[in-house]
Design a protein around this motif. Structure first.
Motif, short mmCIF file in Angstrom:
data_model
loop_
_atom_site.label_atom_id
_atom_site.label_comp_id
_atom_site.label_asym_id
_atom_site.label_seq_id
_atom_site.Cartn_x
_atom_site.Cartn_y
_atom_site.Cartn_z
N MET A 231 82.71 28.70 38.90
CA MET A 231 81.80 27.73 38.29
C MET A 231 80.43 27.80 38.97
O MET A 231 80.33 27.93 40.19
CB MET A 231 82.36 26.32 38.44
CG MET A 231 83.72 26.11 37.80
SD MET A 231 83.66 26.11 36.01
CE MET A 231 82.76 24.60 35.72
N LEU A 232 79.39 27.73 38.15
CA LEU A 232 78.05 27.61 38.71
C LEU A 232 77.81 26.16 39.12
O LEU A 232 78.18 25.23 38.39
CB LEU A 232 77.01 28.03 37.66
CG LEU A 232 77.00 29.52 37.28
CD1 LEU A 232 76.01 29.76 36.15
CD2 LEU A 232 76.66 30.39 38.49
N PRO A 233 77.24 25.94 40.29
CA PRO A 233 77.03 24.55 40.74
C PRO A 233 76.01 23.83 39.86
O PRO A 233 75.03 24.41 39.40
CB PRO A 233 76.50 24.73 42.16
CG PRO A 233 75.91 26.10 42.19
CD PRO A 233 76.73 26.92 41.25
N ARG A 234 76.27 22.56 39.61
CA ARG A 234 75.36 21.71 38.85
C ARG A 234 74.88 20.60 39.78
O ARG A 234 75.68 19.97 40.46
CB ARG A 234 76.08 21.12 37.63
CG ARG A 234 75.16 20.37 36.68
CD ARG A 234 75.79 20.24 35.30
NE ARG A 234 76.89 19.30 35.28
CZ ARG A 234 76.82 18.06 34.79
NH1 ARG A 234 75.66 17.62 34.30
NH2 ARG A 234 77.85 17.27 34.77
N ARG A 235 73.59 20.36 39.81
CA ARG A 235 73.02 19.43 40.80
C ARG A 235 73.62 18.04 40.66
O ARG A 235 74.11 17.47 41.64
CB ARG A 235 71.51 19.39 40.67
CG ARG A 235 70.83 18.65 41.83
CD ARG A 235 69.34 18.84 41.80
NE ARG A 235 68.65 18.13 42.88
CZ ARG A 235 68.36 18.63 44.07
NH1 ARG A 235 68.71 19.88 44.35
NH2 ARG A 235 67.71 17.93 44.97
N TRP A 236 73.60 17.47 39.46
CA TRP A 236 74.16 16.14 39.25
C TRP A 236 75.48 16.30 38.52
O TRP A 236 75.59 16.02 37.32
CB TRP A 236 73.18 15.27 38.47
CG TRP A 236 71.90 15.01 39.22
CD1 TRP A 236 71.67 15.22 40.55
CD2 TRP A 236 70.68 14.52 38.68
NE1 TRP A 236 70.39 14.88 40.88
CE2 TRP A 236 69.75 14.43 39.74
CE3 TRP A 236 70.28 14.11 37.41
CZ2 TRP A 236 68.44 13.99 39.57
CZ3 TRP A 236 68.98 13.66 37.23
CH2 TRP A 236 68.07 13.59 38.30
N TRP A 237 76.48 16.77 39.25
CA TRP A 237 77.76 17.15 38.65
C TRP A 237 78.57 15.95 38.18
O TRP A 237 79.48 16.10 37.36
CB TRP A 237 78.58 17.99 39.63
CG TRP A 237 78.89 17.29 40.93
CD1 TRP A 237 78.20 17.38 42.09
CD2 TRP A 237 79.97 16.39 41.18
NE1 TRP A 237 78.76 16.59 43.06
CE2 TRP A 237 79.85 15.98 42.54
CE3 TRP A 237 81.02 15.90 40.41
CZ2 TRP A 237 80.75 15.09 43.12
CZ3 TRP A 237 81.92 15.01 40.99
CH2 TRP A 237 81.79 14.62 42.32
N HIS A 238 78.27 14.75 38.69
CA HIS A 238 79.06 13.58 38.30
C HIS A 238 78.38 12.88 37.12
O HIS A 238 77.66 11.90 37.27
CB HIS A 238 79.21 12.61 39.47
CG HIS A 238 80.35 11.64 39.31
ND1 HIS A 238 80.58 10.91 38.16
CD2 HIS A 238 81.37 11.29 40.16
CE1 HIS A 238 81.64 10.16 38.30
NE2 HIS A 238 82.15 10.38 39.51
N GLY A 239 78.62 13.43 35.94
CA GLY A 239 78.12 12.82 34.71
C GLY A 239 76.62 12.78 34.60
O GLY A 239 76.08 11.92 33.89
N GLY A 240 75.92 13.68 35.30
CA GLY A 240 74.47 13.65 35.26
C GLY A 240 73.86 12.49 36.03
O GLY A 240 72.66 12.21 35.90
N ASP A 241 74.66 11.81 36.83
CA ASP A 241 74.21 10.62 37.57
C ASP A 241 73.89 11.02 39.01
O ASP A 241 74.79 11.40 39.76
CB ASP A 241 75.31 9.56 37.54
CG ASP A 241 74.85 8.22 38.12
OD1 ASP A 241 74.21 8.23 39.19
OD2 ASP A 241 75.14 7.18 37.52
N ARG B 157 74.79 22.79 48.34
CA ARG B 157 73.64 23.52 48.86
C ARG B 157 73.06 24.46 47.79
O ARG B 157 71.85 24.54 47.62
CB ARG B 157 74.05 24.34 50.08
CG ARG B 157 74.22 23.53 51.36
CD ARG B 157 74.40 24.45 52.56
NE ARG B 157 74.33 23.72 53.80
CZ ARG B 157 75.37 23.12 54.37
NH1 ARG B 157 76.55 23.19 53.79
NH2 ARG B 157 75.21 22.46 55.50
N ASP B 158 73.96 25.16 47.11
CA ASP B 158 73.50 26.09 46.06
C ASP B 158 72.78 25.35 44.94
O ASP B 158 71.92 25.93 44.26
CB ASP B 158 74.69 26.87 45.49
CG ASP B 158 75.28 27.86 46.49
OD1 ASP B 158 74.61 28.17 47.50
OD2 ASP B 158 76.43 28.31 46.28
N ALA B 159 73.14 24.08 44.74
CA ALA B 159 72.47 23.28 43.71
C ALA B 159 71.14 22.71 44.20
O ALA B 159 70.43 22.04 43.45
CB ALA B 159 73.39 22.13 43.28
#
Length: 285
Positions: free
Chosen positions: A24-34, A96-98
């Motif tokens: 999976m590519l890391p997503r900065r706000w992985w918890h529902g965009g919150d 960190r990657d995000a």
């Protein structure tokens, strides 16, 4: 096993070698965009690698003198905690990657653990018991109400739910080790030491997690009253992860307390069924 242990006979603490999010590519706000919920869980994760290493060391110190089946449970506990540490190291690397700088958060957790390691071995074990009570409460809450992780990326949900399942499985190992290690100690002294350790752990745990949350929010320029209000409403209102912790931690101060007085094996089993098939086959026992 101590005569005071209330651990169910035949309890299985499974050795699973599961891995999450490798593709999976890391997503900065992985918890529902919150950003606030993401910051809180990232802050919590930042404490786990150093914290779980401390737990393993505290319990391992008393392994050789422990009777069976406690000695085997200690080995299983150490295996599970080592895999938790590995997965949270990877999870923190994804943060960190995000784009997050996790150094300050991890250093703050490390300083707290360094303070605890200057205490005698028996108090390190008492601190482990207190923090394992915290993780057991949080684990139960996460598994009992899907709203805690609602909207989070699927693989992140899987990792946190797997962690919660295993925290429930081994929730009494440190405490049973404590009961064995203090078996010749007067009951009042055993209660006083573990209660003091709980108070110290509660203060330091909340300080580290919320300071880390604030710093991660600041990196997003989101460390403001609006985001804190939303986060505190989520944590202490509905679904109320930290409200559950605040309400249930006080049971630890009750004389005669044991983690398995609350038997949530069925909850863990139902959650486990939702995670199959495993990403890596469980190791043979």
């Amino acid at each position: 096993m101590s005569d005071m242990s209330q651990t169910p006979a035949g309890l299985v603490i499974e050795k699973r070698n599961w891995k999450f999010g490798r593709d999976m590519l890391p997503r900065r706000w992985w918890h529902g965009g919150d950003p606030a919920r993401t910051a809180f869980y990232n802050a919590l994760s930042s404490t786990f690698p150093v914290g779980e290493k401390f737990f393993m060391s505290a319990v391992r110190h008393y392994r050789d003198g422990a009777p069976e089946p406690l000695r085997e449970q200690i080995d299983d506990f150490i295996f599970q905690e080592s895999t938790h540490s590995r997965e949270h190291i990877f999870f923190n690397r994804q943060a960190r990657d995000a784009g997050y700088d996790m150094t300050s958060s991890e250093d703050r957790a490390a300083r707290t653990i360094a303070w605890a390691k200057r205490r005698p071995p028996i108090m390190q074990l008492a601190a482990t018991c207190a923090l394992e009570h915290f993780t057991a409460i949080l684990a139960n809450a996460v598994l009992a109400d899907p709203a805690h992780l609602a909207g989070a990326d699927v693989e992140a949900q899987r990792m946190w739910r797997w962690h919660a399942i295993e925290e429930i499985e081994h929730k009494a190992v440190a405490y049973d080790t404590w009961l064995h290690a203090t078996r010749e100690m007067p009951g009042w002294k055993r209660w006083a030491l573990r209660s003091f350790a709980m108070l110290a752990a509660a203060v330091r745990f909340h300080y580290v997690v919320y300071r880390n949350t604030a710093e991660l929010l600041a990196q997003d320029r989101k460390n403001n009253p609006r985001n804190w209000w939303r986060l505190l409403r989520y944590l202490y209102g509905d679904p109320g992860l930290m409200r559950m912790l605040a309400m249930k931690m006080f049971g630890y101060f009750r004389p005669g307390f044991h983690p398995w007085q609350h038997d949530d094996r069925a909850l863990a089993a139902r959650a486990l069924a939702t995670l199959t098939p495993p990403l890596v086959t469980p190791l043979p026992r």
